[in-house]
Design a protein around this motif. Structure first.
Motif, mmCIF file in Angstrom:
data_model
loop_
_atom_site.group_PDB
_atom_site.id
_atom_site.type_symbol
_atom_site.label_atom_id
_atom_site.label_comp_id
_atom_site.label_asym_id
_atom_site.label_seq_id
_atom_site.Cartn_x
_atom_site.Cartn_y
_atom_site.Cartn_z
ATOM 1 N N VAL A 1 0.883 -1.170 0.000
ATOM 2 C CA VAL A 1 0.000 0.000 0.000
ATOM 3 C C VAL A 1 0.921 1.221 0.000
ATOM 4 O O VAL A 1 1.495 1.581 1.029
ATOM 5 C CB VAL A 1 -0.953 0.015 1.212
ATOM 6 N N ALA A 2 1.133 1.795 -1.185
ATOM 7 C CA ALA A 2 2.082 2.909 -1.337
ATOM 8 C C ALA A 2 1.305 4.221 -1.382
ATOM 9 O O ALA A 2 0.188 4.269 -1.885
ATOM 10 C CB ALA A 2 2.888 2.728 -2.617
ATOM 11 N N TYR A 3 1.923 5.282 -0.863
ATOM 12 C CA TYR A 3 1.196 6.551 -0.806
ATOM 13 C C TYR A 3 2.097 7.753 -1.087
ATOM 14 O O TYR A 3 3.304 7.718 -0.854
ATOM 15 C CB TYR A 3 0.533 6.746 0.574
ATOM 16 N N GLY A 4 1.477 8.798 -1.627
ATOM 17 C CA GLY A 4 2.101 10.116 -1.738
ATOM 18 C C GLY A 4 1.282 11.065 -0.872
ATOM 19 O O GLY A 4 0.092 11.246 -1.112
ATOM 20 N N SER A 5 1.927 11.620 0.132
ATOM 21 C CA SER A 5 1.205 12.411 1.139
ATOM 22 C C SER A 5 2.064 13.576 1.576
ATOM 23 O O SER A 5 3.257 13.408 1.800
ATOM 24 C CB SER A 5 0.909 11.494 2.333
ATOM 25 N N ALA B 1 0.005 -7.269 4.332
ATOM 26 C CA ALA B 1 0.071 -5.954 3.677
ATOM 27 C C ALA B 1 1.006 -5.040 4.436
ATOM 28 O O ALA B 1 1.110 -5.108 5.663
ATOM 29 C CB ALA B 1 -1.323 -5.337 3.624
ATOM 30 N N GLU B 2 1.702 -4.168 3.685
ATOM 31 C CA GLU B 2 2.523 -3.142 4.339
ATOM 32 C C GLU B 2 2.341 -1.808 3.646
ATOM 33 O O GLU B 2 2.248 -1.751 2.423
ATOM 34 C CB GLU B 2 3.998 -3.556 4.381
ATOM 35 N N SER B 3 2.275 -0.743 4.424
ATOM 36 C CA SER B 3 2.133 0.593 3.824
ATOM 37 C C SER B 3 3.481 1.298 3.859
ATOM 38 O O SER B 3 4.202 1.248 4.860
ATOM 39 C CB SER B 3 1.060 1.406 4.549
ATOM 40 N N LYS B 4 3.800 1.964 2.728
ATOM 41 C CA LYS B 4 5.091 2.653 2.615
ATOM 42 C C LYS B 4 4.942 3.881 1.736
ATOM 43 O O LYS B 4 4.133 3.888 0.798
ATOM 44 C CB LYS B 4 6.129 1.731 1.970
ATOM 45 N N SER B 5 5.748 4.878 2.001
ATOM 46 C CA SER B 5 5.789 6.052 1.139
ATOM 47 C C SER B 5 6.240 5.622 -0.262
ATOM 48 O O SER B 5 7.184 4.841 -0.405
ATOM 49 C CB SER B 5 6.782 7.053 1.729
ATOM 50 N N ALA B 6 5.553 6.122 -1.291
ATOM 51 C CA ALA B 6 5.832 5.678 -2.665
ATOM 52 C C ALA B 6 7.300 5.876 -3.036
ATOM 53 O O ALA B 6 7.891 5.038 -3.727
ATOM 54 C CB ALA B 6 4.922 6.420 -3.636
ATOM 55 N N ASP B 7 7.912 6.958 -2.566
ATOM 56 C CA ASP B 7 9.301 7.235 -2.932
ATOM 57 C C ASP B 7 10.304 6.283 -2.285
ATOM 58 O O ASP B 7 11.462 6.241 -2.689
ATOM 59 C CB ASP B 7 9.663 8.693 -2.592
ATOM 60 N N GLU B 8 9.874 5.538 -1.268
ATOM 61 C CA GLU B 8 10.780 4.583 -0.604
ATOM 62 C C GLU B 8 10.901 3.279 -1.381
ATOM 63 O O GLU B 8 11.726 2.434 -1.059
ATOM 64 C CB GLU B 8 10.202 4.187 0.764
ATOM 65 N N ILE B 9 10.028 3.089 -2.374
ATOM 66 C CA ILE B 9 9.964 1.797 -3.059
ATOM 67 C C ILE B 9 10.884 1.797 -4.278
ATOM 68 O O ILE B 9 10.831 2.709 -5.110
ATOM 69 C CB ILE B 9 8.506 1.500 -3.505
ATOM 70 N N HIS B 10 11.738 0.776 -4.362
ATOM 71 C CA HIS B 10 12.665 0.685 -5.485
ATOM 72 C C HIS B 10 12.377 -0.484 -6.412
ATOM 73 O O HIS B 10 12.950 -0.589 -7.490
ATOM 74 C CB HIS B 10 14.103 0.629 -4.962
ATOM 75 N N SER B 11 11.506 -1.374 -5.974
ATOM 76 C CA SER B 11 11.114 -2.513 -6.807
ATOM 77 C C SER B 11 9.800 -3.065 -6.284
ATOM 78 O O SER B 11 9.504 -2.951 -5.093
ATOM 79 C CB SER B 11 12.201 -3.589 -6.731
ATOM 80 N N LEU B 12 9.026 -3.663 -7.185
ATOM 81 C CA LEU B 12 7.776 -4.298 -6.744
ATOM 82 C C LEU B 12 7.941 -5.802 -6.589
ATOM 83 O O LEU B 12 6.987 -6.506 -6.300
ATOM 84 C CB LEU B 12 6.642 -3.992 -7.730
ATOM 85 N N ASP B 13 9.177 -6.289 -6.798
ATOM 86 C CA ASP B 13 9.417 -7.715 -6.597
ATOM 87 C C ASP B 13 9.015 -8.093 -5.178
ATOM 88 O O ASP B 13 9.325 -7.374 -4.227
ATOM 89 C CB ASP B 13 10.913 -8.039 -6.775
ATOM 90 N N THR C 1 3.707 5.605 -10.744
ATOM 91 C CA THR C 1 3.070 4.926 -11.888
ATOM 92 C C THR C 1 4.009 4.915 -13.091
ATOM 93 O O THR C 1 4.005 3.973 -13.880
ATOM 94 C CB THR C 1 1.729 5.573 -12.303
ATOM 95 N N ARG C 2 4.825 5.982 -13.221
ATOM 96 C CA ARG C 2 5.771 6.015 -14.353
ATOM 97 C C ARG C 2 6.934 5.053 -14.128
ATOM 98 O O ARG C 2 7.357 4.336 -15.040
ATOM 99 C CB ARG C 2 6.308 7.441 -14.544
ATOM 100 N N ARG C 3 7.453 5.033 -12.890
ATOM 101 C CA ARG C 3 8.624 4.192 -12.598
ATOM 102 C C ARG C 3 8.304 2.703 -12.732
ATOM 103 O O ARG C 3 9.164 1.909 -13.095
ATOM 104 C CB ARG C 3 9.130 4.472 -11.179
ATOM 105 N N PHE C 4 7.068 2.341 -12.391
ATOM 106 C CA PHE C 4 6.745 0.906 -12.317
ATOM 107 C C PHE C 4 5.640 0.496 -13.268
ATOM 108 O O PHE C 4 4.944 -0.488 -13.013
ATOM 109 C CB PHE C 4 6.358 0.537 -10.879
ATOM 110 N N THR C 5 5.477 1.205 -14.384
ATOM 111 C CA THR C 5 4.363 0.917 -15.294
ATOM 112 C C THR C 5 4.259 -0.568 -15.614
ATOM 113 O O THR C 5 3.198 -1.179 -15.453
ATOM 114 C CB THR C 5 4.520 1.707 -16.612
ATOM 115 N N ARG C 6 5.378 -1.143 -16.042
ATOM 116 C CA ARG C 6 5.330 -2.534 -16.503
ATOM 117 C C ARG C 6 4.966 -3.480 -15.348
ATOM 118 O O ARG C 6 4.081 -4.324 -15.483
ATOM 119 C CB ARG C 6 6.689 -2.935 -17.101
ATOM 120 N N GLN C 7 5.618 -3.283 -14.214
ATOM 121 C CA GLN C 7 5.358 -4.177 -13.072
ATOM 122 C C GLN C 7 3.933 -4.010 -12.538
ATOM 123 O O GLN C 7 3.331 -4.960 -12.060
ATOM 124 C CB GLN C 7 6.369 -3.911 -11.953
#
Ligand SMILES: Cc1cc2nc3c(=O)[nH]c(=O)nc-3n(C[C@H](O)[C@H](O)[C@H](O)COP(=O)(O)O)c2cc1C
Length: 172
Positions: A10-14, A37-49, A73-79
């Motif tokens: 659960v990623a967020y921009g706040s 489930a885990e919630s994290k700031s969107a900018d902290e995420i480097h991969s969706l693996d 959404t741009r960084r991880f479009t494919r994933q």
């Protein structure tokens, strides 16, 4: 490679914490339905693996979805296209998000378009929160007339429970 037992991200921009807290409510609601489930700031995420699905939310500011959500959404479009995805925006400082069709809530076009682009299962718009002591211009001026908490926790929790149902019963 992801497995159904992998957690949901659960990623967020706040900017002022209101949307971050919604993300925490969603993650907690998923867990109470036995979905990791885990919630994290969107900018902290480097991969969706290692994440089986993604819920992405962002605050609405000046008619736009928070930059971190847009960037995500741009960084991880494919994933994102390879996983079940749900999007949400949080903004209106009144009851409009709960009462009307999300397409009628101003400033939500970006969320709808991202949902289309990513093949998201669904998008939702929730009310926002502005505290009376909000700092910075124009937030401080807005707070004089629009301060309040319009986040409907019951509706948000029900939305998350529906996601849990879809994830639990999906056949992949
Ligand atoms: C300067 C400013 C501009 C805003 N613009 C919008 C907007 O265009 N649409 C909307 O629905 N909400 C708008 N809001 C309300 C915020 O989206 C709401 O306060 C939200 O809960 C903020 O989330 P955050 O605490 O995660 O930053 C605005 C708030 C501020 C302070």
């Amino acid at each position: 490679m992801t497995m159904k037992e992998d957690p949901v991200l659960v990623a967020y921009g706040s900017k002022r914490g209101g949307t971050a807290e919604i993300a925490e409510w969603i993650a907690a609601a998923l867990r109470s339905e036995h979905v990791a489930a885990e919630s994290k700031s969107a900018d902290e995420i480097h991969s969706l693996d290692g994440y089986c699905a993604v819920v992405l939310g962002g605050a609405l500011y000046a008619g736009r979805w928070h930059g971190q959500a847009r960037r995500f959404t741009r960084r991880f479009t494919r994933q994102l296209r390879e996983r079940p995805v749900w999007l949400f925006g949080s903004g209106p400082l009144d009851d409009s998000a709960d009462l009307s069709d999300p397409r009628k809530v101003p400033g939500t076009n970006g969320v709808r378009k991202a949902a289309e682009r990513l093949g998201a299962r669904e998008y939702a718009i929730f009310g926002g929160r502005l505290t009376p002591d909000a700092r910075g211009f124009p937030a401080s001026a807005m707070a004089k007339t629009h301060a309040g908490d319009f986040r409907n926790k019951e509706r948000i929790t029900a939305w998350a429970a529906d996601i849990a149902t879809q994830l639990t019963y999906q056949t992949r």
